[in-house]
Design a protein around this motif. Structure first.
Motif, PDB file in Angstrom:
ATOM      1  N   THR A 198     -10.081  28.110  32.572  1.00  0.00           N
ATOM      2  CA  THR A 198     -11.082  28.292  31.497  1.00  0.00           C
ATOM      3  C   THR A 198     -10.440  28.578  30.143  1.00  0.00           C
ATOM      4  N   ARG A 199      -9.136  28.904  30.128  1.00  0.00           N
ATOM      5  CA  ARG A 199      -8.490  29.228  28.842  1.00  0.00           C
ATOM      6  C   ARG A 199      -8.607  28.033  27.890  1.00  0.00           C
ATOM      7  N   GLY A 200      -9.227  28.249  26.760  1.00  0.00           N
ATOM      8  CA  GLY A 200      -9.357  27.178  25.753  1.00  0.00           C
ATOM      9  C   GLY A 200     -10.274  26.049  26.176  1.00  0.00           C
ATOM     10  N   MET A 201     -11.133  26.253  27.198  1.00  0.00           N
ATOM     11  CA  MET A 201     -11.963  25.132  27.676  1.00  0.00           C
ATOM     12  C   MET A 201     -12.985  24.691  26.619  1.00  0.00           C
ATOM     13  N   VAL A 202     -13.331  25.598  25.710  1.00  0.00           N
ATOM     14  CA  VAL A 202     -14.258  25.234  24.621  1.00  0.00           C
ATOM     15  C   VAL A 202     -13.409  25.050  23.361  1.00  0.00           C
ATOM     16  N   ASP A 203     -13.237  23.781  22.973  1.00  0.00           N
ATOM     17  CA  ASP A 203     -12.299  23.459  21.892  1.00  0.00           C
ATOM     18  C   ASP A 203     -12.956  22.522  20.870  1.00  0.00           C
ATOM     19  N   GLY A 204     -12.136  21.956  20.011  1.00  0.00           N
ATOM     20  CA  GLY A 204     -12.669  21.089  18.956  1.00  0.00           C
ATOM     21  C   GLY A 204     -13.517  19.956  19.495  1.00  0.00           C
ATOM     22  N   GLU A 205     -13.100  19.422  20.642  1.00  0.00           N
ATOM     23  CA  GLU A 205     -13.855  18.318  21.242  1.00  0.00           C
ATOM     24  C   GLU A 205     -15.250  18.787  21.677  1.00  0.00           C
ATOM     25  N   THR A 206     -15.275  20.009  22.205  1.00  0.00           N
ATOM     26  CA  THR A 206     -16.576  20.560  22.643  1.00  0.00           C
ATOM     27  C   THR A 206     -17.489  20.742  21.433  1.00  0.00           C
ATOM     28  N   PHE A 207     -16.941  21.287  20.329  1.00  0.00           N
ATOM     29  CA  PHE A 207     -17.786  21.520  19.147  1.00  0.00           C
ATOM     30  C   PHE A 207     -18.267  20.181  18.567  1.00  0.00           C
ATOM     31  N   ALA A 208     -17.400  19.173  18.649  1.00  0.00           N
ATOM     32  CA  ALA A 208     -17.800  17.849  18.148  1.00  0.00           C
ATOM     33  C   ALA A 208     -18.930  17.272  18.998  1.00  0.00           C
ATOM     34  N   ALA A 209     -18.936  17.616  20.301  1.00  0.00           N
ATOM     35  CA  ALA A 209     -19.978  17.087  21.194  1.00  0.00           C
ATOM     36  C   ALA A 209     -21.305  17.816  21.014  1.00  0.00           C
ATOM     37  N   MET A 210     -21.257  19.032  20.405  1.00  0.00           N
ATOM     38  CA  MET A 210     -22.498  19.809  20.222  1.00  0.00           C
ATOM     39  C   MET A 210     -23.281  19.283  19.016  1.00  0.00           C
ATOM     40  N   ASP A 211     -24.585  19.534  19.014  1.00  0.00           N
ATOM     41  CA  ASP A 211     -25.418  19.184  17.855  1.00  0.00           C
ATOM     42  C   ASP A 211     -25.009  20.034  16.659  1.00  0.00           C
ATOM     43  N   ASP A 212     -25.216  19.507  15.452  1.00  0.00           N
ATOM     44  CA  ASP A 212     -24.826  20.320  14.292  1.00  0.00           C
ATOM     45  C   ASP A 212     -25.806  21.469  14.028  1.00  0.00           C
ATOM     46  N   ASP A 213     -26.928  21.507  14.755  1.00  0.00           N
ATOM     47  CA  ASP A 213     -27.814  22.677  14.618  1.00  0.00           C
ATOM     48  C   ASP A 213     -27.703  23.614  15.837  1.00  0.00           C
ATOM     49  N   ALA A 214     -26.601  23.471  16.574  1.00  0.00           N
ATOM     50  CA  ALA A 214     -26.443  24.282  17.794  1.00  0.00           C
ATOM     51  C   ALA A 214     -25.569  25.516  17.526  1.00  0.00           C
TER      52      ALA A 214
END
Ligand code: NAD
Length: 309
Positions: free
Chosen positions: A204-220
Motif C-alpha cells: 500500500t505504500r504510495g499506492m495513491v499517486d499522481g496517476e490515481t489523482f489524474a484518474a479522479m474527477d476534478d471535483d473529487a
C-alpha cells in the motif's frame, strides 16, 4: 506463558493517561503497573501495553499495541524472539466513521471555509453554486476492514452510494461494487470522495499517486485516515495545486507532526487534523477490553485475539 504482570508504557499517554487504563484494568487477575524504564527489567512473565516500540519490549512475554497500525514495529524481530504482538484493530470504526462523515459534510456544506472566515471576522457567503448536498454522490472506500465498515455505515446513512477496494473482491454489505487494488483507477474514477482506510504495507505504500489523482474527477476529494505513507504526498500537493482534484481531508501524513513548511497547511480546500480521527473518550475502555480478553486467553492457553506476529 506464565503471565504474572502487565506494564503500561508511558507512551500510551498520546491517547489517554496510563493511570486511567490501570483503573480500567482493575479486575485483571494479575499485577498492573506503569512501566518505569529506570527500574523495570522486562521478562517473559510480563506483558506490555504500549503506543511506541522500544527494543526492551522484545524481552517481555507479550506486547499489545494500543493502535491498529503497527507498521512501526519490526515484525521480524518479534518473530525471531518469539514475542507475540497484538494490535487494537476493531475498536476504531465508530470514531473514524464519524470523522469521515464530518469531513464529507464539511466539504459539501463548506463548513471548513466558514470556520476559516470566522477567524478573520469575515462575513463571506459562498457563491450560489459552491455548496451542495451529498445524497446520491459516490464514495470509494479503499480498505474494507473495521475502519472501512464504520465509514461505509456512516456514508450510506448520509445517502451516498459506496463502492470499495480490497484485496479479495468479496461482497460487503452496503458496498455496491468491490474492486481489487489492480482496478484502483477504475474504482476512484466515478467517486466524489476517495476514502483511504488501509494499513501501511509494502503493497500500500504510495499506492495513491499522481496517476490515481489524474484518474479522479476534478471535483473529487481524497480523505486519508489510514497512514500517510499510503499517499504520495508530493503528488497530492501537485494535484491540489493543479486543480486535478478539489480538495483533501488528511488525518495522517508521511511525516508527523506535519512540518511547518508543508503547503498543505495553507490550502483552501484542505482539512488537516493531527492524527486524531479515532480519538474518543471511550478509547481507553476499548483497549482495556482487548487487553483483558488476551490476559484471560494467555492464562487459559488459548490463541490471542488481534495477533499480528
Ligand atoms: P483492518 O485490518 O480491520 O482492515 C484493513 C483492511 O485493509 C483489510 O480489509 C485489508 O484487507 C485491507 N487491505 C490491506 N491491504 C490492501 C490493499 N493493498 N488494497 C486494498 N485493501 C487492502 O484494519 P483497520 O482497523 O480497518 O485499520 C486500517 C488501518 O488504518 C490501520 O492499519 C492503521 O494504519 C489505520 N488507522 C488509522 C487511525 C487514525 O487514527 N487515523 C485509526 C485506526 C487505524
Amino acid at each position: 506463558m506464565d503471565l504474572q504482570r502487565l506494564v503500561v508504557d508511558e507512551s500510551v499517554s498520546t491517547l489517554f493517561p496510563p493511570g486511567v487504563l490501570l483503573d480500567e484494568l482493575n479486575d485483571t487477575p494479575i499485577e498492573t503497573t506503569v512501566f518505569d524504564e529506570s527500574v523495570d527489567r522486562l521478562s517473559p512473565d510480563q506483558g506490555v501495553v504500549t503506543f511506541d516500540y522500544h527494543e526492551a519490549f522484545l524481552d517481555s512475554g507479550w506486547v499489545h499495541c494500543v493502535l491498529a497500525g503497527v507498521d512501526q514495529f519490526p515484525f521480524e524481530r518479534f518473530q525471531d524472539e518469539s514475542t507475540p504482538l497484538t494490535n487494537s484493530t476493531g475498536i476504531h470504526g465508530d470514531a473514524i466513521g464519524e470523522t469521515v462523515a464530518g469531513y464529507v459534510l464539511a466539504f459539501a456544506r463548506r463548513l471548513h471555509q466558514h470556520i476559516g472566515n470566522q477567524q478573520r471576522r469575515d462575513w463571506s457567503q459562498p457563491d450560489w453554486d459552491e455548496a451542495w448536498t451529498v445524497d446520491g454522490e459516490t464514495a470509494c472506500v479503499v480498505g474494507l476492514g473495521s475502519l472501512g465498515r464504520g465509514i461505509v455505515d456512516r456514508l450510506t446513512g448520509l445517502g451516498l452510494d459506496v463502492v470499495g477496494v480490497r484485496r479479495t473482491p468479496t461482497p460487503e454489505p452496503g458496498v455496491e461494487e468491490v474492486y481489487t487494488p489492480d482496478d484502483l483507477l477504475e474504482a476512484v474514477s466515478e467517486a466524489r470522495f476517495v476514502v483511504l482506510a488501509v494499513p501501511l504495507t509494502d503493497r500500500t505504500r504510495g499506492m495513491v499517486d499522481g496517476e490515481t489523482f489524474a484518474a479522479m474527477d476534478d471535483d473529487a476529494y481524497v480523505i486519508n485516515v489510514g497512514r500517510g505513507g499510503v499517499v504520495d504526498q508530493a503528488a497530492l500537493v501537485t494535484a491540489l495545486e493543479d486543480d486535478l482534484i478539489a480538495g483533501a481531508a488528511l488525518d495522517v501524513f508521511e511525516t508527523e507532526p506535519l512540518p511547518d513548511a508543508s503547503p498543505l497547511w495553507g490550502m483552501d480546500d484542505v482539512i488537516v487534523s493531527p492524527h486524531c480521527g479515532a480519538f474518543t473518550r471511550d478509547y481507553c475502555n476499548h483497549v482495556a477490553a482487548l487487553v483483558d480478553e488476551n490476559v484471560s486467553r494467555i492464562r487459559d492457553g488459548d490463541d490471542l485475539v488481534n495477533r499480528v506476529v
